[in-house]
Scaffold this motif. Structure first.
Motif, PDB file in Angstrom:
ATOM      1  N   HIS A 166       0.842  -1.199   0.000  1.00  0.00           N
ATOM      2  CA  HIS A 166       0.000   0.000   0.000  1.00  0.00           C
ATOM      3  C   HIS A 166       0.868   1.236   0.000  1.00  0.00           C
ATOM      4  CE1 HIS A 166       0.812   1.109   4.227  1.00  0.00           C
ATOM      5  NE2 HIS A 166       0.910  -0.191   4.418  1.00  0.00           N
ATOM      6  N   ASP A 204     -13.455   5.274   1.812  1.00  0.00           N
ATOM      7  CA  ASP A 204     -13.691   6.199   0.710  1.00  0.00           C
ATOM      8  C   ASP A 204     -13.632   7.639   1.204  1.00  0.00           C
ATOM      9  OD1 ASP A 204     -16.216   7.113   1.522  1.00  0.00           O
ATOM     10  OD2 ASP A 204     -17.300   5.734   0.247  1.00  0.00           O
ATOM     11  N   VAL A 228      -3.334  -2.516  -2.523  1.00  0.00           N
ATOM     12  CA  VAL A 228      -4.402  -1.590  -2.175  1.00  0.00           C
ATOM     13  C   VAL A 228      -4.263  -0.343  -3.042  1.00  0.00           C
ATOM     14  CG1 VAL A 228      -5.565  -0.354  -0.326  1.00  0.00           C
ATOM     15  CG2 VAL A 228      -4.258  -2.402   0.206  1.00  0.00           C
ATOM     16  N   THR A 229      -5.363   0.037  -3.689  1.00  0.00           N
ATOM     17  CA  THR A 229      -5.382   1.248  -4.504  1.00  0.00           C
ATOM     18  C   THR A 229      -6.840   1.614  -4.739  1.00  0.00           C
ATOM     19  OG1 THR A 229      -4.493   2.288  -6.521  1.00  0.00           O
ATOM     20  CG2 THR A 229      -5.327   0.031  -6.742  1.00  0.00           C
ATOM     21  N   THR A 230      -7.082   2.645  -5.526  1.00  0.00           N
ATOM     22  CA  THR A 230      -8.461   3.043  -5.792  1.00  0.00           C
ATOM     23  C   THR A 230      -9.076   2.169  -6.888  1.00  0.00           C
ATOM     24  OG1 THR A 230      -7.688   4.735  -7.350  1.00  0.00           O
ATOM     25  CG2 THR A 230      -8.123   5.437  -5.085  1.00  0.00           C
ATOM     26  N   THR A 274     -12.840   5.342  -3.795  1.00  0.00           N
ATOM     27  CA  THR A 274     -12.830   4.248  -2.829  1.00  0.00           C
ATOM     28  C   THR A 274     -11.576   3.395  -2.977  1.00  0.00           C
ATOM     29  OG1 THR A 274     -15.249   4.153  -2.876  1.00  0.00           O
ATOM     30  CG2 THR A 274     -14.102   2.253  -1.969  1.00  0.00           C
ATOM     31  N   ASP A 275     -10.914   3.156  -1.855  1.00  0.00           N
ATOM     32  CA  ASP A 275      -9.752   2.262  -1.843  1.00  0.00           C
ATOM     33  C   ASP A 275     -10.219   0.830  -1.680  1.00  0.00           C
ATOM     34  OD1 ASP A 275      -7.388   4.012  -2.018  1.00  0.00           O
ATOM     35  OD2 ASP A 275      -8.159   4.872  -0.159  1.00  0.00           O
ATOM     36  N   TYR A 319      -5.497   3.214   5.127  1.00  0.00           N
ATOM     37  CA  TYR A 319      -4.920   1.887   5.285  1.00  0.00           C
ATOM     38  C   TYR A 319      -4.496   1.620   6.732  1.00  0.00           C
ATOM     39  CZ  TYR A 319      -4.563   3.040   0.330  1.00  0.00           C
ATOM     40  OH  TYR A 319      -4.841   3.466  -0.944  1.00  0.00           O
ATOM     41  N   TRP A 347      -1.227   6.300   3.234  1.00  0.00           N
ATOM     42  CA  TRP A 347      -2.547   6.920   3.237  1.00  0.00           C
ATOM     43  C   TRP A 347      -3.301   6.520   4.493  1.00  0.00           C
ATOM     44  CZ3 TRP A 347      -5.152  10.835   2.410  1.00  0.00           C
ATOM     45  CH2 TRP A 347      -6.559  10.850   2.321  1.00  0.00           C
TER      46      TRP A 347
END
Length: 326
Positions: free
Chosen positions: A35, A108, A84-86, A210-211, A41, A38
């Protein structure tokens, strides 16, 4: 004598059970999750610190990989197990050779992203022909593109200025652009200027930014029970965070680190997002709910293909491992 033998047998069973549990724990294959830095997370570090991963039989390694252009190819190559990402970003890395599956949502944006603009710009439609700063190829572009689409416009209707979110915000404050797509602290700084105001923020578009946890189809098939366990550990972490906000911010700030290492900064940034608990995930990941992840994927797919960024033949619903949250 019988009592002694009974105790001896019970002790033997206990030792065998302990040995069995120890063997199972040691045999658990490491699950590597990558990730960026951010706030959304942070609960992963609660799951690690509070033993929720271990409770679910998982041996999780959390790795920070800032650049999505490094993170996603690493996923495809099998160097990491989960990324993990959008939601929109995932589509840019989907290929028939390396199909991907969305597992569950983490967070989100609920006010953490937005557009600051000059006072005379009263609506998104008023951005037509204006100098608008944002990061090309990022979630900021996706956010702006959806807003423009809803206003009957396209990116070609504005004068796009490619900058990082921070530089975009600074450029707006310095009056070098008419509007900027950015996040905190630049949203506040922009609207605090004499010439600026907050045109719109992500409170108006829940579920759009949204992640998401994502893995390859190959990894999902091989390690589906672990993905289900990962989700259970996540929901435990969210429940714990809700009950222990101050302590949670300390754990999450330390774990995520970087510019979020101060718990006060972490807490301030966290106010602009919403963590997805079990109930939210069950609703959002439901493939019969067009207002959930399906709608976000559809928007991202249409805009990405329209811009010539990618072409995906797969139906949005086929990208969702909906059974993970069930």
């Amino acid at each position: 004598m019988k009592r002694f033998l009974s105790k001896l047998c019970l002790s033997g069973v206990a030792l065998m059970t302990a040995a069995s549990l120890s063997s199972t724990a040691s045999a658990a294959e490491e699950l590597t999750i990558a990730h960026s830095t951010w706030v959304g997370y942070g609960p992963l570090y609660i799951a690690q610190e509070e033993g929720f991963f271990e409770d679910e039989g998982l041996d999780v390694k959390l790795v920070i990989m800032e650049d999505v252009k490094t993170r996603m190819p690493a996923l495809a190559a099998g160097r990491i197990d989960v990324a993990v990402t959008t939601i929109d970003t995932v589509l840019g890395f989907y290929t028939p050779e390396h199909p991907l599956s969305y597992l569950f949502a983490l967070d989100d944006s609920r006010g953490g992203d937005g557009i600051v603009a000059n006072q005379d710009i009263k609506s998104v439609a008023d951005l037509k022909g204006k100098n608008v700063a944002f990061t090309e190829g990022s979630v900021s572009q996706f956010f702006l593109s959806v807003l423009l689409k809803d206003a009957g416009m396209k990116l070609s209707d504005i004068n796009a200025m490619n900058m990082s979110a921070g530089d975009a915000g600074a450029a707006f404050v310095a009056k070098r652009v008419d509007a900027a797509v950015t996040w905190e602290p630049w949203l506040t700084r922009g609207q605090d200027t004499e010439h600026g105001h907050l045109l719109v923020d992500s409170t108006k578009t829940p579920g759009l930014i949204t992640d998401i946890m994502v893995t390859t189809n190959e990894t999902l098939e091989k390690r589906r029970p672990e993905m289900e366990a990962l989700y259970r550990a996540w929901t435990k972490a969210i429940a714990w965070q809700k009950e222990n906000e101050e302590a949670a911010d300390v754990i999450m700030a330390k774990g995520v680190g970087g510019w979020l290492e101060d718990p006060a900064v972490f807490a301030e940034t966290r106010a602009g997002i919403a963590f997805y608990d079990d109930a939210m995930n069950k609703k959002f990941m439901d493939t019969s709910n067009t207002d959930g992840i399906l709608g976000t994927i559809a928007n991202a797919k249409e805009l990405g293909e329209e811009a010539g960024l990618f072409t995906i033949d797969a139906e949005p619903a086929s990208l969702i491992a909906a059974d993970i949250v069930k």
